[in-house]
Enzyme design. Structure first.
Site, PDB file in Angstrom:
ATOM      1  N   TYR A 171      -1.238 -29.151  10.432  1.00  0.00           N
ATOM      2  CA  TYR A 171      -2.679 -29.404  10.310  1.00  0.00           C
ATOM      3  C   TYR A 171      -2.974 -30.135   9.005  1.00  0.00           C
ATOM      4  O   TYR A 171      -2.472 -29.772   7.942  1.00  0.00           O
ATOM      5  CB  TYR A 171      -3.446 -28.083  10.329  1.00  0.00           C
ATOM      6  CG  TYR A 171      -3.501 -27.454  11.700  1.00  0.00           C
ATOM      7  CD1 TYR A 171      -4.162 -28.083  12.749  1.00  0.00           C
ATOM      8  CD2 TYR A 171      -2.901 -26.226  11.935  1.00  0.00           C
ATOM      9  CE1 TYR A 171      -4.212 -27.501  14.006  1.00  0.00           C
ATOM     10  CE2 TYR A 171      -2.950 -25.635  13.183  1.00  0.00           C
ATOM     11  CZ  TYR A 171      -3.614 -26.283  14.219  1.00  0.00           C
ATOM     12  OH  TYR A 171      -3.669 -25.714  15.454  1.00  0.00           O
ATOM     13  N   LYS A 177       0.411   5.952   0.865  1.00  0.00           N
ATOM     14  CA  LYS A 177      -0.912   5.498   1.331  1.00  0.00           C
ATOM     15  C   LYS A 177      -0.758   4.156   2.055  1.00  0.00           C
ATOM     16  O   LYS A 177       0.276   3.493   1.955  1.00  0.00           O
ATOM     17  CB  LYS A 177      -1.860   5.372   0.139  1.00  0.00           C
ATOM     18  CG  LYS A 177      -1.440   4.333  -0.890  1.00  0.00           C
ATOM     19  CD  LYS A 177      -2.298   4.437  -2.154  1.00  0.00           C
ATOM     20  CE  LYS A 177      -1.862   3.413  -3.189  1.00  0.00           C
ATOM     21  NZ  LYS A 177      -2.506   3.653  -4.491  1.00  0.00           N
TER      22      LYS A 177
HETATM   23  C1  LIG Z   1      -1.442   3.895  -5.376  1.00  0.00           C
HETATM   24  C2  LIG Z   1      -1.387   4.904  -6.434  1.00  0.00           C
HETATM   25  C3  LIG Z   1      -0.191   5.146  -7.120  1.00  0.00           C
HETATM   26  C4  LIG Z   1       1.057   4.321  -6.899  1.00  0.00           C
HETATM   27  O1  LIG Z   1       0.909   3.075  -7.567  1.00  0.00           O
HETATM   28  P1  LIG Z   1       2.110   2.017  -7.590  1.00  0.00           P
HETATM   29  O2  LIG Z   1       1.631   0.956  -8.498  1.00  0.00           O
HETATM   30  O3  LIG Z   1       2.250   1.524  -6.189  1.00  0.00           O
HETATM   31  O4  LIG Z   1       3.298   2.741  -8.051  1.00  0.00           O
HETATM   32  C5  LIG Z   1      -0.176   6.164  -8.046  1.00  0.00           C
HETATM   33  N1  LIG Z   1      -1.288   6.900  -8.307  1.00  0.00           N
HETATM   34  C6  LIG Z   1      -2.457   6.674  -7.681  1.00  0.00           C
HETATM   35  C7  LIG Z   1      -3.641   7.495  -8.027  1.00  0.00           C
HETATM   36  C8  LIG Z   1      -2.547   5.666  -6.728  1.00  0.00           C
HETATM   37  O5  LIG Z   1      -3.716   5.453  -6.117  1.00  0.00           O
END
Ligand SMILES: *Cc1c(COP(=O)(O)O)cnc(C)c1O
Length: 365
Positions: free
Chosen positions: A257, A35
């Protein structure tokens, strides 16, 4: 010449980290979670290192289409499921599996006309209180889904709220087992933290599918309790830029800055072609780490849009053109874990890698 900044995605490190997930859960299949554009790495670049996964899990339909366009014919899972009716058309067309976390999504499915029955992941709210059916309504949701001709397989799923923290997984795991023990179907529970910390010793949390994300991208889910070395993970993203100037300061001279840094004595600093518009965090505690020519030093003064300033005291030979590694892999086998920079910014590796700016030229190596 283009501005001297670049990011590298290390495909061999992605493959290595994926193998680490398999080692932790040897009898489970592995979703590579891609994702958020593969946590900022770019789906296409990440795919080069992760095509050994059993499936790809993501949120955006656009990203699902990109995975299919790369030639991936195996499982693809939508972690938040469908948002509207026409998303189901795409699931039917591309053979996407999708999460079902609420009754509205079951209504959409019941109204959906399809020739190919869907594989769904029915989500239990085991205490996170974001998505999923509460334990008291989970079984009736399962009954309803299993009666639909649109559904041919139901995997039982939950997401663990504190697998990286002190509460661990005992309570949600017990709730999951109590709610699902006599239901048929595969199970999927573990994110990276659960995969690394608990899967090796607890078969119940491995289930049939683990869902590692952050560990695959070379960041530790429970830093600083354990870093990537302790977990045997390799950095998968390097952000690096060149020094474009140096300055000789006298005691009392100020930098950047607001003059937020004052030289305590004569010293040299370097100006690096990377700023917050590249995704480098603006809010940093004093002495945030950075590598120059592979030597560890610190950021001084405020981060600006296009530049940061770094202390060259430990690297007297550095000059314009020297390489600053903001995170990842530097020269001579040096490494600056993204987790250390994230901690200096009061955040987590996830946010830094997802925030890599589109203007940074990025290549897979
Ligand atoms: C993002 C996500 C994961 C992965 O989580 P990590 O902490 O990056 O390993 C697993 N399951 C679901 C439902 C997620 O949304």
């Amino acid at each position: 010449m283009p501005r001297p900044i670049h990011a590298h995605v290390h495909t061999e490190a992605l493959a290595h980290n994926l193998r680490r997930a398999r080692q932790c859960a040897p009898d489970a299949k592995v979703w590579a979670v891609v994702k958020a554009n593969a946590y900022g790495h770019g789906i296409e670049r990440a795919y080069a290192g992760l095509h050994g996964a059993d499936g790809f899990a993501l949120l955006d339909l656009d990203e699902a289409q990109r995975i299919r366009a790369l030639g991936w014919r195996g499982p693809v899972l939508l972690l938040e499921g469908c948002f509207e009716a026409r998303d189901l058309e795409l699931c039917s067309r591309l053979g996407l599996w999708h999460t079902v976390h609420c009754n509205d999504q079951i209504d959409l499915l019941a109204a959906h006309k399809t020739h190919a029955a869907h594989h769904v992941f029915l989500k239990l709210n085991s205490g996170m209180n974001r998505l999923g059916f509460k334990p008291g309504t989970y079984r009736s949701a399962w009954q309803r889904l299993s009666g639909l001709t649109q559904v041919d397989d139901i995997t039982l799923m939950t997401h663990l709220a504190d697998a990286d923290g002190p509460r661990g997984i005992d309570d949600p795991l017990a709730l999951f087992e109590a709610t699902t023990h006599d239901l048929p179907g595969d199970r999927s529970l573990a994110n990276s933290a659960a995969t690394l910390r608990f899967a090796p010793s607890t078969p119940a949390v491995r289930g049939d599918w683990v869902r590692p994300g952050i560990m695959v991208y070379g960041s530790s889910p429970d830093y600083p309790a354990a870093g990537i070395d302790a977990w045997g993970l390799h950095p998968t993203m390097t952000l690096a830029a060149r020094l474009i100037a140096t300055q000789q300061l006298q005691a009392g001279d100020r930098v950047g800055y607001g003059g937020a840094f004052t030289a305590p004595q004569a010293m040299r600093i370097g100006v690096v072609a990377c700023g917050y518009a590249d995704g480098y965090p603006r809010v940093l505690r004093a002495d945030a780490p950075v590598l120059v020519d592979g030597v560890r030093t610190r950021v001084v003064g405020r981060v600006s849009m296009d530049m940061i300033t770094v202390d060259l005291t430990p690297v007297p030979q550095a000059q314009a053109g020297s390489l600053a590694t903001l995170w990842g892999v530097g020269p001579n086998d040096s490494v600056l874990p993204i987790d250390e920079v994230a901690a200096a910014a009061g955040t987590v590796g996830y946010e830094l890698m997802c925030g890599l700016a589109p203007r940074v030229p990025t290549v897979a190596v």
